[in-house]
Design a protein around this motif. Structure first.
Motif, PDB file in Angstrom:
ATOM      1  N   ASN A 179       0.850  -1.194   0.000  1.00 48.86           N
ATOM      2  CA  ASN A 179       0.000   0.000   0.000  1.00 48.86           C
ATOM      3  C   ASN A 179       0.879   1.235   0.000  1.00 48.86           C
ATOM      4  OD1 ASN A 179       0.759   0.789   2.720  1.00 48.86           O
ATOM      5  ND2 ASN A 179      -0.582  -0.848   3.460  1.00 48.86           N
ATOM      6  N   SER A 180       0.249   2.386  -0.235  1.00 49.66           N
ATOM      7  CA  SER A 180       0.953   3.625   0.063  1.00 49.66           C
ATOM      8  C   SER A 180       0.341   4.180   1.339  1.00 49.66           C
ATOM      9  CB  SER A 180       0.904   4.600  -1.098  1.00 49.66           C
ATOM     10  OG  SER A 180      -0.355   4.648  -1.633  1.00 49.66           O
ATOM     11  N   ALA A 181       1.179   4.852   2.114  1.00 51.41           N
ATOM     12  CA  ALA A 181       0.731   5.299   3.423  1.00 51.41           C
ATOM     13  C   ALA A 181       1.419   6.600   3.783  1.00 51.41           C
ATOM     14  CB  ALA A 181       1.068   4.226   4.464  1.00 51.41           C
ATOM     15  N   GLY A 182       0.801   7.325   4.696  1.00 53.08           N
ATOM     16  CA  GLY A 182       1.423   8.524   5.260  1.00 53.08           C
ATOM     17  C   GLY A 182       2.251   8.085   6.464  1.00 53.08           C
TER      18      GLY A 182
ATOM     19  N   TYR B  61      -7.803  12.940   4.040  1.00 52.30           N
ATOM     20  CA  TYR B  61      -6.578  12.682   4.786  1.00 52.30           C
ATOM     21  C   TYR B  61      -6.874  13.053   6.230  1.00 52.30           C
ATOM     22  CZ  TYR B  61      -4.174  11.941   0.359  1.00 52.30           C
ATOM     23  OH  TYR B  61      -3.788  11.435  -0.860  1.00 52.30           O
ATOM     24  N   GLU B  62      -5.953  12.737   7.113  1.00 50.22           N
ATOM     25  CA  GLU B  62      -6.200  12.912   8.540  1.00 50.22           C
ATOM     26  C   GLU B  62      -5.984  14.373   8.942  1.00 50.22           C
ATOM     27  OE1 GLU B  62      -3.927  10.714   7.140  1.00 50.22           O
ATOM     28  OE2 GLU B  62      -5.621   9.332   7.000  1.00 50.22           O
ATOM     29  N   THR B  63      -6.495  14.711  10.106  1.00 50.15           N
ATOM     30  CA  THR B  63      -6.149  16.013  10.689  1.00 50.15           C
ATOM     31  C   THR B  63      -4.839  15.822  11.465  1.00 50.15           C
ATOM     32  OG1 THR B  63      -7.297  15.578  12.770  1.00 50.15           O
ATOM     33  CG2 THR B  63      -8.595  16.605  10.998  1.00 50.15           C
TER      34      THR B  63
ATOM     35  N   GLY C  96      -3.070   4.641   6.581  1.00 50.98           N
ATOM     36  CA  GLY C  96      -3.545   4.469   5.209  1.00 50.98           C
ATOM     37  C   GLY C  96      -4.988   4.009   5.175  1.00 50.98           C
ATOM     38  N   MET C  97      -5.534   3.970   3.964  1.00 49.89           N
ATOM     39  CA  MET C  97      -6.980   3.740   3.793  1.00 49.89           C
ATOM     40  C   MET C  97      -7.287   2.348   3.236  1.00 49.89           C
ATOM     41  SD  MET C  97      -7.835   7.436   2.112  1.00 49.89           S
ATOM     42  CE  MET C  97      -7.008   8.924   2.684  1.00 49.89           C
ATOM     43  N   SER C  98      -6.384   1.408   3.432  1.00 50.05           N
ATOM     44  CA  SER C  98      -6.619   0.069   2.874  1.00 50.05           C
ATOM     45  C   SER C  98      -6.062  -0.985   3.817  1.00 50.05           C
ATOM     46  CB  SER C  98      -5.929  -0.035   1.505  1.00 50.05           C
ATOM     47  OG  SER C  98      -4.533  -0.003   1.649  1.00 50.05           O
TER      48      SER C  98
ATOM     49  N   THR D 190       4.559   7.389   1.116  1.00 50.85           N
ATOM     50  CA  THR D 190       4.559   8.317  -0.018  1.00 50.85           C
ATOM     51  C   THR D 190       4.595   9.773   0.429  1.00 50.85           C
ATOM     52  OG1 THR D 190       2.168   8.102  -0.014  1.00 50.85           O
ATOM     53  CG2 THR D 190       3.371   6.804  -1.648  1.00 50.85           C
ATOM     54  N   ASN D 191       4.308   9.993   1.705  1.00 52.22           N
ATOM     55  CA  ASN D 191       4.280  11.373   2.214  1.00 52.22           C
ATOM     56  C   ASN D 191       4.382  11.329   3.731  1.00 52.22           C
ATOM     57  OD1 ASN D 191       1.351  10.267   1.694  1.00 52.22           O
ATOM     58  ND2 ASN D 191       1.191  11.690   3.419  1.00 52.22           N
ATOM     59  N   LEU D 192       4.824  12.425   4.303  1.00 53.48           N
ATOM     60  CA  LEU D 192       4.733  12.542   5.757  1.00 53.48           C
ATOM     61  C   LEU D 192       3.286  12.908   6.070  1.00 53.48           C
ATOM     62  CD1 LEU D 192       8.114  14.249   6.643  1.00 53.48           C
ATOM     63  CD2 LEU D 192       7.466  11.845   6.869  1.00 53.48           C
TER      64      LEU D 192
ATOM     65  N   GLU E 173       0.699  13.590  -5.389  1.00 51.07           N
ATOM     66  CA  GLU E 173       2.012  13.421  -4.745  1.00 51.07           C
ATOM     67  C   GLU E 173       2.205  11.954  -4.328  1.00 51.07           C
ATOM     68  OE1 GLU E 173       2.331  15.523  -1.035  1.00 51.07           O
ATOM     69  OE2 GLU E 173       4.276  14.592  -0.606  1.00 51.07           O
ATOM     70  N   VAL E 174       1.126  11.380  -3.799  1.00 50.27           N
ATOM     71  CA  VAL E 174       1.178   9.991  -3.339  1.00 50.27           C
ATOM     72  C   VAL E 174       1.566   9.062  -4.496  1.00 50.27           C
ATOM     73  CG1 VAL E 174      -0.301   8.077  -2.549  1.00 50.27           C
ATOM     74  CG2 VAL E 174      -0.403  10.294  -1.394  1.00 50.27           C
ATOM     75  N   THR E 175       0.893   9.223  -5.636  1.00 44.80           N
ATOM     76  CA  THR E 175       1.179   8.313  -6.760  1.00 44.80           C
ATOM     77  C   THR E 175       2.554   8.624  -7.370  1.00 44.80           C
ATOM     78  OG1 THR E 175      -0.289   9.705  -8.058  1.00 44.80           O
ATOM     79  CG2 THR E 175      -1.138   7.585  -7.444  1.00 44.80           C
TER      80      THR E 175
HETATM   81  N1  HPA Z   1      -3.070   9.230   4.929  1.00 43.86           N
HETATM   82  C1  HPA Z   1      -3.895   8.204   4.593  1.00 43.86           C
HETATM   83  N2  HPA Z   1      -3.688   7.444   3.541  1.00 43.86           N
HETATM   84  C2  HPA Z   1      -2.590   7.693   2.775  1.00 43.86           C
HETATM   85  C3  HPA Z   1      -1.708   8.738   3.080  1.00 43.86           C
HETATM   86  C4  HPA Z   1      -1.962   9.546   4.218  1.00 43.86           C
HETATM   87  O1  HPA Z   1      -1.215  10.482   4.542  1.00 43.86           O
HETATM   88  N3  HPA Z   1      -0.739   8.706   2.116  1.00 43.86           N
HETATM   89  C5  HPA Z   1      -1.034   7.666   1.298  1.00 43.86           C
HETATM   90  N4  HPA Z   1      -2.151   7.050   1.683  1.00 43.86           N
END
Ligand code: HPA
Length: 272
Positions: free
Chosen positions: A112-115, A192-194, A210-212, A234-236, A249-251
């Motif tokens: 997955n991609s995640a923050g 995205y989150e706060t 992340g959302m998965s 993929t990002n902070l 940015e994520v992709t």
């Molecule tokens: N938050 C949630 N899902 C994500 C993020 C994030 O920052 N980046 C990629 N998927």
């Protein structure tokens, strides 16, 4: 129609299209779909052509079920996945995972991609998931248990298999690719989150969000699969930097690390 009938129809359909008997299943997250170029593809089926599958609606997710091999390891790959935030029920979200399990896989590799918000994390890093916290407010196993699939109360103490985790770590090390290890917090999105939510997740021991992944990993554990999962950071996460977050940015970042990611995944599939 009940889920067992649906699974039977889908698996019967897929088996008419392939001779592959996969032992390993792979779910490819946002921007990570090019892994299929590293495999010998035998069969390629768009989600839209598979009974009871729904095509994904998100950019960066193509939505194909692919069967083939890497050297002599036979695999099934989901290029793209379905998310809860798309409005699907958890049954729909986890259906492709259950199909892969019904095709006979023993091991599921989820990506997955995640923050990221763990110490020292930066965009483009990898994190091996050691455990998760389900913040989705629901669970794909809610409702009557389907005993043909698994037990009512599945154990989750090793939802992410320790041996697979160690193997993955060794492969990253041998390829001189740094990887974090930590807890993934699964949220529904699509916002995205706060920054306050991220602070809370950090205080709970999380390192990525992340959302998965969480629904698929629960469904896979229910069906007795051994699971490994890796996040591409993929990002902070929100509030860790001042930057606003966006899907492009994520992709983009996922694409930038895709080569490293594919080298890892290829080796992992061969070793598991
Ligand atoms: N938050 C949630 N899902 C994500 C993020 C994030 O920052 N980046 C990629 N998927």
């Amino acid at each position: 129609m009940n889920i067992i009938t649906k699974l039977t129809e889908t698996v019967t359909f897929i088996k008419t299209k392939t001779k592959i008997k996969p032992r390993v299943g792979v779910i490819l997250g946002s921007g990570l779909g090019h892994f299929v170029q590293h495999m010998k593809v035998e069969t390629h089926i768009p989600f839209g052509e598979i009974p009871h599958f729904i095509p994904p609606t998100v950019d960066g997710h193509s939505g194909n079920l692919i069967l083939g091999s890497i050297d002599d390891v036979e695999i099934v790959v989901l290029q793209g996945r379905l998310h809860y935030y798309e409005g699907h029920s958890m049954e729909v979200v986890t259906f492709p995972t259950r199909v892969m399990a019904s095709l006979g896989i023993e091991i599921l590799i989820v990506t997955n991609s995640a923050g990221g918000y763990g110490e020292g994390m930066k965009a483009g890093d990898f994190m091996l998931i050691e455990d998760h916290i389900n913040m989705m407010g629901t669970n794909p196993l809610m409702g009557p248990n389907i005993k043909e699939l698994g037990p009512r109360f599945p154990d989750m103490t090793q939802a992410y298999d320790r041996e697979l985790l160690q193997m993955a770590e060794r492969i990253f090390r041998s390829q001189k690719t740094f990887c974090h290890k930590g807890v993934y917090v699964g949220v529904t999105g699509p916002t995205y989150e706060t920054p306050s939510e991220i602070k809370m997740f950090k205080s709970l021991g999380g390192k990525a969000v992340g959302m998965s992944t969480v629904p698929e990993v629960i469904a896979a554990n229910h069906m007795g699969l051994r699971v490994a999962a890796v996040s591409c950071i993929t990002n902070l996460a929100a509030g860790i930097t001042e930057n606003k977050l966006n899907h492009e940015e994520v992709t983009l970042v996922a694409k930038q690390v895709e080569q490293q990611f594919c080298s890892f995944l290829k080796e992992f599939v061969l070793k598991v």
